[in-house]
Design an enzyme around this catalytic site. Structure first.
Site, PDB file in Angstrom:
ATOM      1  N   ASP A  14       0.809  -1.220   0.000  1.00 13.98           N
ATOM      2  CA  ASP A  14       0.000   0.000   0.000  1.00 13.98           C
ATOM      3  C   ASP A  14       0.843   1.272   0.000  1.00 13.98           C
ATOM      4  O   ASP A  14       0.651   2.161  -0.843  1.00 13.98           O
ATOM      5  CB  ASP A  14      -0.940   0.019   1.208  1.00 13.98           C
ATOM      6  CG  ASP A  14      -1.989  -1.079   1.143  1.00 13.98           C
ATOM      7  OD1 ASP A  14      -2.360  -1.475   0.036  1.00 13.98           O
ATOM      8  OD2 ASP A  14      -2.419  -1.547   2.209  1.00 13.98           O
ATOM      9  N   ARG A  94      -1.232   3.189  15.745  1.00 19.77           N
ATOM     10  CA  ARG A  94      -1.557   4.210  14.741  1.00 19.77           C
ATOM     11  C   ARG A  94      -1.514   5.645  15.264  1.00 19.77           C
ATOM     12  O   ARG A  94      -0.955   6.528  14.607  1.00 19.77           O
ATOM     13  CB  ARG A  94      -2.923   3.914  14.093  1.00 19.77           C
ATOM     14  CG  ARG A  94      -2.959   2.657  13.245  1.00 19.77           C
ATOM     15  CD  ARG A  94      -1.782   2.594  12.297  1.00 19.77           C
ATOM     16  NE  ARG A  94      -1.880   1.512  11.332  1.00 19.77           N
ATOM     17  CZ  ARG A  94      -0.946   0.604  11.111  1.00 19.77           C
ATOM     18  NH1 ARG A  94       0.169   0.640  11.834  1.00 19.77           N
ATOM     19  NH2 ARG A  94      -1.085  -0.322  10.207  1.00 19.77           N
ATOM     20  N   ASP A 123      -7.954   1.886  10.059  1.00 21.44           N
ATOM     21  CA  ASP A 123      -6.759   2.729  10.173  1.00 21.44           C
ATOM     22  C   ASP A 123      -6.972   4.136   9.632  1.00 21.44           C
ATOM     23  O   ASP A 123      -6.374   5.090  10.118  1.00 21.44           O
ATOM     24  CB  ASP A 123      -5.581   2.074   9.462  1.00 21.44           C
ATOM     25  CG  ASP A 123      -4.899   1.025  10.324  1.00 21.44           C
ATOM     26  OD1 ASP A 123      -5.199   0.969  11.529  1.00 21.44           O
ATOM     27  OD2 ASP A 123      -4.074   0.259   9.798  1.00 21.44           O
ATOM     28  N   SER A 172      -2.451  -9.322   3.742  1.00 24.54           N
ATOM     29  CA  SER A 172      -2.126  -7.978   4.215  1.00 24.54           C
ATOM     30  C   SER A 172      -1.680  -8.141   5.668  1.00 24.54           C
ATOM     31  O   SER A 172      -2.441  -8.609   6.513  1.00 24.54           O
ATOM     32  CB  SER A 172      -3.358  -7.070   4.137  1.00 24.54           C
ATOM     33  OG  SER A 172      -3.065  -5.800   4.672  1.00 24.54           O
TER      34      SER A 172
END
Length: 398
Positions: A14, A94, A123, A172
């Site tokens: 990504d 995050r 996210d 992922s």
């Protein structure tokens, strides 16, 4: 849009794709930031990949100690498991990564902030809210903004000569000290068992025939020792290896995302499961039933805020105030048994324990006068018994 964008960069599919989109479609200089929260990646390799993608500058920030002290430890005190399953590894990291992005953006004179989150995941919420709480700079999220899917991203990466690791082509992956999240590929079939190849931390085959035991000591709600290992970060690393080696630590559940989508999530979280289970068990020993009942509600709300990207909300700080006060008595040692994928508490002790053996025992040495219970039981059930009598009378009249 032209100018300079600061991008949270992992080196995965990504964020590698996002670098090229920012350069080609937005005509922007890209400054990448990799925040080390214990993901175990070679920082030099990530730096090298960023440079190959043509970024103007790359920053590597070691935030492992800060991550453990300010995010992981509070989550242990809160017994934080989203929907009673997920230890919040990605969710906790995050806001810290976003905060470091803001620091770099200020230093670099950036005109925009960027991330590689999709419009389906959580996210995007975690990044956006933290970034907007600290800056008025525009946020660019090409994966979300262009509605890109994984197949399109892989094709884009191939056209641009972007090297993608084989595991990233199948799944992922996101990982840090506190846990490893595995999504995509065959895992999207909610009925299919995840293949063993998906797991790195937790052993799934040829497990030891003998159980392993671990003693975890807490002081004020903070883990200070696991067997002979001291230091929170070192304890986490030790338990990830020890519990993972016993097959402990896989979570597989259906999760409610912030955006309303139900997703099948698979995690490897050996240390987190051990520490939260041990901490929660110790609380039961040193807290009153009223404290435990109320704290359970506080813990659930704390986990919801962290998961939902609301780390910046004042309510979290309010809850931390209560949680920290409650931890003053949470000191003691808990013993766990790890055996072929199972983990359970087999012993606990504390100088602040409310468990009094002389009262609880059924032996002749008991100090509890059972005769006192007669009046208690009558008073305790008075309203319930009276309500039942009235209901029976009404039923007879009908």
């Amino acid at each position: 849009m032209t100018g300079k964008a600061v991008l949270a960069f992992s080196g995965g599919l990504d964020t590698s794709v996002v670098v090229k989109y920012l350069q080609e479609e937005h005509d922007m200089d890209v400054v990448t930031v990799t925040v080390d929260v214990g993901q175990g990646e070679d920082s030099r390799a990530v730096h090298s990949k960023a440079k190959k993608l043509g970024v103007k500058k790359h920053h590597t920030i070691d935030a492992r100690k800060e991550f453990v002290a300010k995010y992981v430890i509070p989550s242990i005190k809160a017994n934080a498991l989203y929907q009673k399953k997920y230890c919040l590894a990605t969710a906790l990291a995050r806001p810290l990564i976003a905060q470091k992005m803001l620091e770099v953006a200020k230093k670099e004179g950036a005109t925009a902030l960027a991330h590689g989150c999709s419009g389906k995941g959580n996210d995007q919420v975690r990044f956006d809210i933290t970034l907007r709480s600290g800056s008025a700079l525009p946020i660019i999220a090409p994966i979300r903004d262009k509605n890109l899917d994984r197949t399109t991203e892989l094709a884009f990466a191939k056209r641009h000569g972007i090297n993608i690791e084989s595991v990233a082509k199948k799944y992922s992956i996101d990982q840090n000290l506190w846990g490893r999240a595995i999504e995509g590929g065959v895992i999207e079939d909610a009925y299919k068992e995840p293949p063993s190849e998906a797991f790195i931390w937790v052993k799934t085959k040829n497990l030891p025939d003998r159980p392993a035991y671990v003693e975890i000591e807490f002081a004020g709600g903070v883990p200070v020792r696991a067997d002979k290992i001291r230091g929170a970060q070192e304890i986490i690393q030790y338990l990830n290896k020890k519990a993972g080696g016993a097959g402990v630590g896989i979570i597989d559940h259906i999760e409610d995302r912030v955006v309303g989508i139900k997703s099948r999530e698979v995690y490897e979280t050996p240390a987190a499961l051990c520490l939260i289970e041990a901490h929660s068990d110790l609380e039961k020993m040193v807290h009153t039933s009223h404290q435990n009942r109320f704290k359970g509600m506080v813990d659930e709300q704390w986990a919801h805020l962290a998961y939902s990207g609301l780390w910046q909300d004042p309510l979290r700080a309010d809850l931390d105030g209560f949680i920290n006060e409650s931890q003053k008595s949470v000191s003691g040692t808990v013993r766990l048994k790890l055996y072929k994928g199972s983990m359970r508490v087999v012993g606990r002790k504390s100088s602040k324990s409310l468990y009094i053996r002389d009262t609880a025992t059924y032996g002749a040495e008991s100090t509890f006068d059972q005769r006192l219970a007669v009046g208690f039981v009558e008073l305790w059930g008075m309203q319930s018994t009276e309500a039942n009598k009235l209901q029976k009378k009404r039923s007879k009249k009908i």
